[in-house]
Design a protein around this motif. Structure first.
Motif, PDB file in Angstrom:
ATOM      1  N   ALA A  93       0.814  -1.220   0.000  1.00 54.40           N
ATOM      2  CA  ALA A  93       0.000   0.000   0.000  1.00 54.40           C
ATOM      3  C   ALA A  93       0.848   1.272   0.000  1.00 54.40           C
ATOM      4  CB  ALA A  93      -0.972  -0.015   1.175  1.00 54.40           C
ATOM      5  N   PRO A  94       1.808   1.432   0.920  1.00 58.91           N
ATOM      6  CA  PRO A  94       2.623   2.650   0.875  1.00 58.91           C
ATOM      7  C   PRO A  94       3.515   2.715  -0.356  1.00 58.91           C
ATOM      8  CG  PRO A  94       3.454   1.142   2.559  1.00 58.91           C
ATOM      9  CD  PRO A  94       2.158   0.589   2.084  1.00 58.91           C
ATOM     10  N   LEU A  95       3.938   1.538  -0.848  1.00 61.92           N
ATOM     11  CA  LEU A  95       4.810   1.503  -2.016  1.00 61.92           C
ATOM     12  C   LEU A  95       4.067   1.933  -3.277  1.00 61.92           C
ATOM     13  CD1 LEU A  95       7.580   0.820  -3.139  1.00 61.92           C
ATOM     14  CD2 LEU A  95       6.879  -1.580  -3.275  1.00 61.92           C
ATOM     15  N   THR A  96       2.878   1.378  -3.490  1.00 64.10           N
ATOM     16  CA  THR A  96       2.108   1.750  -4.675  1.00 64.10           C
ATOM     17  C   THR A  96       1.654   3.204  -4.600  1.00 64.10           C
ATOM     18  OG1 THR A  96       0.112   0.826  -3.639  1.00 64.10           O
ATOM     19  CG2 THR A  96       1.313  -0.587  -5.160  1.00 64.10           C
ATOM     20  N   SER A  97       1.355   3.673  -3.399  1.00 65.87           N
ATOM     21  CA  SER A  97       0.973   5.075  -3.237  1.00 65.87           C
ATOM     22  C   SER A  97       2.127   5.992  -3.636  1.00 65.87           C
ATOM     23  CB  SER A  97       0.563   5.338  -1.787  1.00 65.87           C
ATOM     24  OG  SER A  97       0.243   6.698  -1.597  1.00 65.87           O
ATOM     25  N   ALA A  98       3.331   5.647  -3.215  1.00 69.59           N
ATOM     26  CA  ALA A  98       4.505   6.451  -3.562  1.00 69.59           C
ATOM     27  C   ALA A  98       4.773   6.399  -5.061  1.00 69.59           C
ATOM     28  CB  ALA A  98       5.721   5.950  -2.787  1.00 69.59           C
ATOM     29  N   MET A  99       4.569   5.229  -5.683  1.00 68.89           N
ATOM     30  CA  MET A  99       4.762   5.099  -7.126  1.00 68.89           C
ATOM     31  C   MET A  99       3.810   6.006  -7.891  1.00 68.89           C
ATOM     32  SD  MET A  99       5.147   0.945  -7.376  1.00 68.89           S
ATOM     33  CE  MET A  99       4.399   0.929  -9.006  1.00 68.89           C
ATOM     34  N   ARG A 100       2.562   6.045  -7.454  1.00 70.99           N
ATOM     35  CA  ARG A 100       1.566   6.867  -8.143  1.00 70.99           C
ATOM     36  C   ARG A 100       1.868   8.354  -8.011  1.00 70.99           C
ATOM     37  NH1 ARG A 100      -3.426   3.701  -5.345  1.00 70.99           N
ATOM     38  NH2 ARG A 100      -3.287   1.728  -6.506  1.00 70.99           N
ATOM     39  N   GLU A 101       2.421   8.723  -6.868  1.00 69.30           N
ATOM     40  CA  GLU A 101       2.664  10.143  -6.608  1.00 69.30           C
ATOM     41  C   GLU A 101       3.981  10.644  -7.186  1.00 69.30           C
ATOM     42  OE1 GLU A 101       2.417  10.462  -2.405  1.00 69.30           O
ATOM     43  OE2 GLU A 101       0.264   9.986  -2.320  1.00 69.30           O
ATOM     44  N   THR A 102       4.847   9.726  -7.619  1.00 65.26           N
ATOM     45  CA  THR A 102       6.131  10.140  -8.187  1.00 65.26           C
ATOM     46  C   THR A 102       5.905  10.789  -9.546  1.00 65.26           C
ATOM     47  OG1 THR A 102       7.243   8.306  -7.077  1.00 65.26           O
ATOM     48  CG2 THR A 102       8.414   9.336  -8.897  1.00 65.26           C
ATOM     49  N   PRO A 103       6.375  12.021  -9.747  1.00 66.48           N
ATOM     50  CA  PRO A 103       6.145  12.704 -11.032  1.00 66.48           C
ATOM     51  C   PRO A 103       6.703  11.938 -12.226  1.00 66.48           C
ATOM     52  CG  PRO A 103       6.926  14.255  -9.367  1.00 66.48           C
ATOM     53  CD  PRO A 103       7.072  12.886  -8.781  1.00 66.48           C
ATOM     54  N   SER A 104       7.843  11.288 -12.050  1.00 69.98           N
ATOM     55  CA  SER A 104       8.469  10.551 -13.139  1.00 69.98           C
ATOM     56  C   SER A 104       8.173   9.060 -13.013  1.00 69.98           C
ATOM     57  CB  SER A 104       9.990  10.765 -13.115  1.00 69.98           C
ATOM     58  OG  SER A 104      10.639   9.824 -13.941  1.00 69.98           O
ATOM     59  N   PRO A 105       7.449   8.457 -13.974  1.00 70.43           N
ATOM     60  CA  PRO A 105       7.197   7.015 -13.927  1.00 70.43           C
ATOM     61  C   PRO A 105       8.482   6.189 -13.909  1.00 70.43           C
ATOM     62  CG  PRO A 105       5.715   8.059 -15.478  1.00 70.43           C
ATOM     63  CD  PRO A 105       6.714   9.103 -15.073  1.00 70.43           C
ATOM     64  N   ALA A 106       9.515   6.654 -14.610  1.00 74.19           N
ATOM     65  CA  ALA A 106      10.789   5.928 -14.606  1.00 74.19           C
ATOM     66  C   ALA A 106      11.373   5.886 -13.200  1.00 74.19           C
ATOM     67  CB  ALA A 106      11.772   6.577 -15.579  1.00 74.19           C
TER      68      ALA A 106
END
Length: 219
Positions: A93-106
């Motif tokens: 949950a915290p990992l996917t949330s951080a992934m979504r919020e990261t401006p750069s998908p890479a």
């Protein structure tokens, strides 16, 4: 009617009460007791494997009676199933949330790779493979596991498509790339946990970063 002597009355008054188990003295809500059992079961199953953990082991670790465990759960396999849901929510949950919020998908994908293999994630992978093995013998386990894989693959696919749309990735088929990435993660994790042949967390991360560079060619 005979009168009771002061001595016998005093003796009766001082008679010690029967010991009461802590769980009986304070009646906790059902969800609290279930969570207590699950939290106690997680490290046990990770350390010993689901086949070597019994209800008594879990009850002892949770500080409750065997009856409390069997009242709330049908057995160790149900505990494993629900404990794995708890573990996945806590880990992803915290990992996917951080992934979504990261401006750069890479950068989000690089962050995911670095988080998948650390010294702290060994327990997670041991639990996951016990859960995986249980799916071979139980249709309900297999169904729930399939749902987990679909959720996990969808998160990856969305991240890859976002990167492609932003011009950060070159990718012809996000679905196929996500499937290959998940398969590589599982294979590396299994080899890392089994140690045959030996593989450490750093090497596993390097393999995934090379996959990212060759498959998606991030800019």
């Amino acid at each position: 009617m005979s009168e009771e002597s002061p001595k016998s009355a005093g003796t009766r008054a001082r008679r010690p009460r029967r010991a009461v188990a802590p769980e009986s003295r304070t009646r906790q809500p059902t969800e609290v007791r279930r969570r207590l059992v699950l939290e106690a079961a997680l490290p046990l199953i990770a350390a010993k494997g689901v086949n070597d953990v019994g209800v008594r082991d879990i009850a002892s670790a949770a500080g409750v009676s065997v009856g409390t465990v069997t009242y709330h759960f049908s057995g160790v396999r149900e505990i494993l199933s629900e404990a794995m849901v708890l573990e996945i929510e806590r880990y992803y949950a915290p990992l996917t949330s951080a992934m979504r919020e990261t401006p750069s998908p890479a950068d989000g994908l690089r962050m995911l790779i670095d988080a998948l293999f650390t010294e702290d994630t060994e327990r997670h992978w041991r639990l996951w493979f016990d859960y995986w093995a249980a799916g071979n013998r139980d249709e309900e386990f297999a169904r729930r596991q399939s749902e987990r894989y679909l959720d996990w693959s969808e998160e990856l696919r969305s991240l890859i498509m976002r990167g492609r749309d932003a011009g950060e990735f070159e990718c012809d088929d996000a679905d196929e790339t996500a499937v290959r990435f998940v398969a590589l993660v599982d294979g590396l994790a299994l080899r890392w946990i089994r140690g045959a042949p030996p593989l450490n967390a750093e090497a596993a991360r390097c393999h995934l970063h090379r996959f990212l560079a060759s498959e998606l060619r991030p800019r």
